[in-house]
Design an enzyme around this catalytic site. Structure first.
Site, PDB file in Angstrom:
ATOM      1  N   SER A   1       0.825 -12.939   5.523  1.00 29.01           N
ATOM      2  CA  SER A   1       0.209 -11.607   5.731  1.00 29.01           C
ATOM      3  C   SER A   1       0.125 -11.205   7.313  1.00 29.01           C
ATOM      4  O   SER A   1      -0.521 -12.156   7.987  1.00 29.01           O
ATOM      5  CB  SER A   1      -1.099 -11.545   5.137  1.00 29.01           C
TER       6      SER A   1
ATOM      7  N   HIS B   1       4.289 -10.163   4.191  1.00 31.55           N
ATOM      8  CA  HIS B   1       3.391  -9.259   3.310  1.00 31.55           C
ATOM      9  C   HIS B   1       2.795  -8.331   4.468  1.00 31.55           C
ATOM     10  O   HIS B   1       2.150  -8.901   5.397  1.00 31.55           O
ATOM     11  CB  HIS B   1       2.335 -10.406   2.832  1.00 31.55           C
TER      12      HIS B   1
ATOM     13  N   ASP C   1      -0.266  -5.583   4.836  1.00 33.84           N
ATOM     14  CA  ASP C   1      -1.553  -5.096   4.099  1.00 33.84           C
ATOM     15  C   ASP C   1      -1.645  -3.725   4.841  1.00 33.84           C
ATOM     16  O   ASP C   1      -2.106  -3.538   5.988  1.00 33.84           O
ATOM     17  CB  ASP C   1      -2.589  -6.091   4.359  1.00 33.84           C
TER      18      ASP C   1
ATOM     19  N   MET D   1      -4.136  -0.685   5.069  1.00 37.18           N
ATOM     20  CA  MET D   1      -5.424  -0.389   4.714  1.00 37.18           C
ATOM     21  C   MET D   1      -5.929   1.004   5.082  1.00 37.18           C
ATOM     22  O   MET D   1      -5.588   1.324   6.492  1.00 37.18           O
ATOM     23  CB  MET D   1      -6.650  -1.415   5.212  1.00 37.18           C
TER      24      MET D   1
ATOM     25  N   HIS E   1       1.493  -3.939   0.520  1.00 39.14           N
ATOM     26  CA  HIS E   1       0.569  -3.704  -0.342  1.00 39.14           C
ATOM     27  C   HIS E   1      -0.328  -2.563   0.093  1.00 39.14           C
ATOM     28  O   HIS E   1      -1.086  -2.887   1.290  1.00 39.14           O
ATOM     29  CB  HIS E   1      -0.310  -5.220  -0.094  1.00 39.14           C
TER      30      HIS E   1
ATOM     31  N   MET F   1      -3.434  -0.667   0.274  1.00 36.30           N
ATOM     32  CA  MET F   1      -4.805  -0.516  -0.229  1.00 36.30           C
ATOM     33  C   MET F   1      -5.093   0.841   0.353  1.00 36.30           C
ATOM     34  O   MET F   1      -5.828   1.028   1.189  1.00 36.30           O
ATOM     35  CB  MET F   1      -5.553  -1.504   0.622  1.00 36.30           C
TER      36      MET F   1
ATOM     37  N   MET G   1      -6.216 -10.272  -6.375  1.00 40.66           N
ATOM     38  CA  MET G   1      -6.889 -10.340  -5.076  1.00 40.66           C
ATOM     39  C   MET G   1      -8.028 -11.474  -5.358  1.00 40.66           C
ATOM     40  O   MET G   1      -8.870 -11.326  -6.057  1.00 40.66           O
ATOM     41  CB  MET G   1      -7.592  -8.948  -4.704  1.00 40.66           C
TER      42      MET G   1
ATOM     43  N   ASP H   1      -3.544 -13.220  -3.371  1.00 39.81           N
ATOM     44  CA  ASP H   1      -3.893 -12.706  -2.069  1.00 39.81           C
ATOM     45  C   ASP H   1      -5.269 -12.920  -1.647  1.00 39.81           C
ATOM     46  O   ASP H   1      -6.071 -12.106  -2.237  1.00 39.81           O
ATOM     47  CB  ASP H   1      -3.289 -11.393  -1.747  1.00 39.81           C
TER      48      ASP H   1
END
Length: 245
Positions: free
Chosen positions: A10, A35, A37, A39, A68, A70, A139, A175
């Site tokens: 990540s 990966h 992330d 957010m 990913h 979020m 998660m 993850d």
């Protein structure tokens, strides 16, 4: 469970002042996927980066960009992340009211579709979308921050999801708090794709990262071998019991 183990560092744990260099380093170090992330400070209590950053780093590597999201709402941003270079787009089951529609939209963009489940979300959330997905992401921390401790309560959920997936060509990704110490248990539970941030980005060089990735992979492979051995032994034991009756 025949899929090879994949390690997806990540970049949330990377040095953002040298993000391009860090991605090149984990590429050379043996990362299978990258990966990302994303957010939004709304769905999760943190803000990371958006589609423009992914677009900027896309030329650095040819590895799969495992994005990913979020964020909520998520549908208005799918096209931007697809155009930025995402290969896999994972959305949260909790992020919107029409999960099936969202997954159809991801696939219509020519991308692989994933669903992520927060720790308190049951595997039942994916029951009716199994034909829409290429990946399930469990998660094992509450999403929002890197560096959290692994929630062992999620191991049983991983096992149940592996059973639900069965022979379908769906990857089972985990993850949150993944380290060389718990990778074996995670793989034994049924995961085949491991996201690791802090555990990969320890040290300062590609050689350091390579050692970290290799240690996680070795542990995960050992856990998977142990699980497969258990599966192969169980029928034999059952047969032996029958013969003793």
């Amino acid at each position: 469970m025949t899929s090879e183990i994949l390690i997806a560092p990540s970049i949330l744990a990377a040095d953002f002042a040298r993000l391009g260099e860090e991605i090149a380093a984990i590429d050379a170090a043996g990362a299978d996927w990258i990966h990302c992330d994303v957010m939004d400070g709304h769905f999760v209590p943190n803000i990371s980066f958006g589609a423009d950053v992914i677009k900027a780093i896309r030329p650095v590597t040819k590895k799969v960009f495992d994005v990913h999201l979020m964020i909520a709402p998520v549908d208005p941003y799918l096209d931007a992340f697809a155009k930025a270079g995402a290969d896999v787009i994972t959305v949260h089951a909790e992020a919107g009211p029409h999960l099936d529609r969202t997954l159809q939209a991801v696939r219509a963009l020519g991308k692989k579709a994933g669903v992520s489940l927060c720790p308190a979300t049951s595997e039942g959330a994916i029951e009716y979308v199994l034909d829409r997905i290429d990946l399930v992401l469990v998660m094992t921390v509450n999403p929002g921050f890197g560096g959290q401790s692994f929630l062992e309560s999620q191991l049983e959920k991983i096992k149940r999801i592996r059973t639900v997936i069965g022979d379908r060509p769906i990857r089972l990704e985990v993850d949150g708090g993944i380290t060389r110490e718990n990778a074996a248990a995670v793989a034994a539970a049924g995961a085949d794709t491991l996201v690791a941030g802090s555990a990969v980005f320890r040290g300062k060089s590609s050689a350091d990262y390579a050692g970290n990735i290799a240690a996680i992979r070795v542990a995960a492979e050992a856990g998977r071998v142990s699980k497969l051995q258990d599966i192969s032994v169980q029928p034999m034991r059952a047969g032996e019991s029958a013969r003793l009756r």
